[in-house]
Motif scaffolding. Structure first.
Motif, PDB file in Angstrom:
ATOM      1  N   ALA A 188       0.832  -1.203   0.000  1.00  0.00           N
ATOM      2  CA  ALA A 188       0.000   0.000   0.000  1.00  0.00           C
ATOM      3  C   ALA A 188       0.865   1.250   0.000  1.00  0.00           C
ATOM      4  O   ALA A 188       1.885   1.315   0.686  1.00  0.00           O
ATOM      5  CB  ALA A 188      -0.910   0.007   1.222  1.00  0.00           C
ATOM      6  N   THR A 189       0.426   2.233  -0.755  1.00  0.00           N
ATOM      7  CA  THR A 189       1.108   3.524  -0.775  1.00  0.00           C
ATOM      8  C   THR A 189       0.224   4.626  -0.190  1.00  0.00           C
ATOM      9  O   THR A 189       0.665   5.753  -0.050  1.00  0.00           O
ATOM     10  CB  THR A 189       1.507   3.905  -2.216  1.00  0.00           C
ATOM     11  N   GLY A 190      -1.020   4.277   0.128  1.00  0.00           N
ATOM     12  CA  GLY A 190      -1.946   5.248   0.695  1.00  0.00           C
ATOM     13  C   GLY A 190      -3.300   4.596   0.895  1.00  0.00           C
ATOM     14  O   GLY A 190      -3.475   3.417   0.605  1.00  0.00           O
ATOM     15  N   VAL A 191      -4.253   5.378   1.373  1.00  0.00           N
ATOM     16  CA  VAL A 191      -5.612   4.883   1.581  1.00  0.00           C
ATOM     17  C   VAL A 191      -6.534   5.629   0.625  1.00  0.00           C
ATOM     18  O   VAL A 191      -6.663   6.848   0.708  1.00  0.00           O
ATOM     19  CB  VAL A 191      -6.087   5.106   3.031  1.00  0.00           C
ATOM     20  N   GLN A 192      -7.152   4.890  -0.280  1.00  0.00           N
ATOM     21  CA  GLN A 192      -8.097   5.502  -1.206  1.00  0.00           C
ATOM     22  C   GLN A 192      -9.524   5.411  -0.661  1.00  0.00           C
ATOM     23  O   GLN A 192     -10.300   6.346  -0.756  1.00  0.00           O
ATOM     24  CB  GLN A 192      -8.022   4.824  -2.568  1.00  0.00           C
ATOM     25  N   THR A 193      -9.847   4.256  -0.066  1.00  0.00           N
ATOM     26  CA  THR A 193     -11.179   4.030   0.474  1.00  0.00           C
ATOM     27  C   THR A 193     -11.040   3.387   1.851  1.00  0.00           C
ATOM     28  O   THR A 193     -10.417   2.333   1.971  1.00  0.00           O
ATOM     29  CB  THR A 193     -11.982   3.076  -0.435  1.00  0.00           C
ATOM     30  N   PRO A 194     -11.594   3.986   2.896  1.00  0.00           N
ATOM     31  CA  PRO A 194     -11.525   3.367   4.226  1.00  0.00           C
ATOM     32  C   PRO A 194     -12.253   2.022   4.247  1.00  0.00           C
ATOM     33  O   PRO A 194     -13.172   1.785   3.464  1.00  0.00           O
ATOM     34  CB  PRO A 194     -12.237   4.367   5.140  1.00  0.00           C
ATOM     35  N   LEU A 195     -11.837   1.153   5.145  1.00  0.00           N
ATOM     36  CA  LEU A 195     -12.450  -0.166   5.320  1.00  0.00           C
ATOM     37  C   LEU A 195     -13.218  -0.170   6.639  1.00  0.00           C
ATOM     38  O   LEU A 195     -12.773   0.421   7.622  1.00  0.00           O
ATOM     39  CB  LEU A 195     -11.374  -1.252   5.324  1.00  0.00           C
ATOM     40  N   PHE A 196     -14.362  -0.870   6.647  1.00  0.00           N
ATOM     41  CA  PHE A 196     -15.227  -0.821   7.820  1.00  0.00           C
ATOM     42  C   PHE A 196     -15.650  -2.204   8.295  1.00  0.00           C
ATOM     43  O   PHE A 196     -15.687  -3.161   7.524  1.00  0.00           O
ATOM     44  CB  PHE A 196     -16.498  -0.015   7.510  1.00  0.00           C
ATOM     45  N   ALA A 197     -15.990  -2.260   9.568  1.00  0.00           N
ATOM     46  CA  ALA A 197     -16.712  -3.391  10.154  1.00  0.00           C
ATOM     47  C   ALA A 197     -18.135  -2.898  10.363  1.00  0.00           C
ATOM     48  O   ALA A 197     -18.344  -1.831  10.952  1.00  0.00           O
ATOM     49  CB  ALA A 197     -16.092  -3.800  11.490  1.00  0.00           C
ATOM     50  N   ARG A 198     -19.096  -3.665   9.863  1.00  0.00           N
ATOM     51  CA  ARG A 198     -20.517  -3.314  10.012  1.00  0.00           C
ATOM     52  C   ARG A 198     -21.206  -4.425  10.794  1.00  0.00           C
ATOM     53  O   ARG A 198     -21.146  -5.587  10.390  1.00  0.00           O
ATOM     54  CB  ARG A 198     -21.163  -3.135   8.649  1.00  0.00           C
ATOM     55  N   ALA A 199     -21.840  -4.068  11.883  1.00  0.00           N
ATOM     56  CA  ALA A 199     -22.452  -5.071  12.754  1.00  0.00           C
ATOM     57  C   ALA A 199     -23.949  -4.851  12.862  1.00  0.00           C
ATOM     58  O   ALA A 199     -24.430  -3.711  12.871  1.00  0.00           O
ATOM     59  CB  ALA A 199     -21.828  -5.008  14.148  1.00  0.00           C
ATOM     60  N   TYR A 200     -24.645  -5.955  12.950  1.00  0.00           N
ATOM     61  CA  TYR A 200     -26.092  -5.966  13.173  1.00  0.00           C
ATOM     62  C   TYR A 200     -26.351  -6.873  14.366  1.00  0.00           C
ATOM     63  O   TYR A 200     -25.800  -7.962  14.449  1.00  0.00           O
ATOM     64  CB  TYR A 200     -26.827  -6.503  11.942  1.00  0.00           C
ATOM     65  N   VAL A 201     -27.182  -6.416  15.284  1.00  0.00           N
ATOM     66  CA  VAL A 201     -27.582  -7.229  16.423  1.00  0.00           C
ATOM     67  C   VAL A 201     -29.093  -7.374  16.380  1.00  0.00           C
ATOM     68  O   VAL A 201     -29.817  -6.374  16.291  1.00  0.00           O
ATOM     69  CB  VAL A 201     -27.122  -6.625  17.767  1.00  0.00           C
ATOM     70  N   LEU A 202     -29.562  -8.613  16.419  1.00  0.00           N
ATOM     71  CA  LEU A 202     -30.985  -8.929  16.442  1.00  0.00           C
ATOM     72  C   LEU A 202     -31.283  -9.574  17.785  1.00  0.00           C
ATOM     73  O   LEU A 202     -30.636 -10.554  18.170  1.00  0.00           O
ATOM     74  CB  LEU A 202     -31.342  -9.881  15.298  1.00  0.00           C
TER      75      LEU A 202
END
Length: 158
Positions: A29-43
């Protein structure tokens, strides 16, 4: 039923960190173009609790899931989430840092296991789940099936 959602940035960047999955140490990697995420759902149906988490890394290893469970138990002071009611799924991106697996084969091209990357990913997943748990409100869930027309690039639409 109560439903909660959570989202947490899990981007790890350090100049020249090797990305996971291409098997090439040169894929850095030379930089960040798009951030990465954790997406959580709780039922939460009062009798059963389920958390589904989608993470924007290659996959979730058993060691990463166990670390998440350990941190959640420590945070809640109880075993609310278990292997049976927590699902963590990676979206199989090759645009996230490698080196977080405890299996050497997966770390060959990324220079070995990196505790900092592992902790970055674990902490982000835990934050997303806690946020989802704390934001539960009365709601409903639905499922739907259907087809996409051939000209719609759904496989590439993140």
């Amino acid at each position: 039923m109560k439903v909660g959602v959570g989202k947490s940035d899990m981007t790890y960047f350090k100049p020249n960190v090797t990305m996971f999955g291409y098997g090439k140490f040169e894929h850095q990697a030379t930089g960040v173009q798009t951030p990465l995420f954790a997406r959580a759902y709780v039922l939460d149906s009062d009798s059963q609790l389920l958390s589904i988490v989608c993470i924007e890394i290659q996959s979730c290893t058993i060691a990463l899931k166990q670390a998440v469970l350990n941190d959640l138990e420590h945070y809640f002071k109880a075993k609310i989430f278990t292997h049976e009611n927590l699902t963590i799924s990676g979206n199989h991106t090759h645009s996230a840092a490698g080196g977080y697996s405890h299996f050497p084969f997966y770390n060959f091209s990324s220079g070995g296991f990196c505790p900092t990357i592992f902790k970055t990913y674990c902490d982000a997943i835990v934050r997303a789940i806690i946020q989802a748990y704390k934001t539960r409100v009365e709601g409903t869930t639905q499922t739907q099936t259907g087809d996409f027309e051939d000209h719609i690039p759904v496989a590439f639409n993140r």
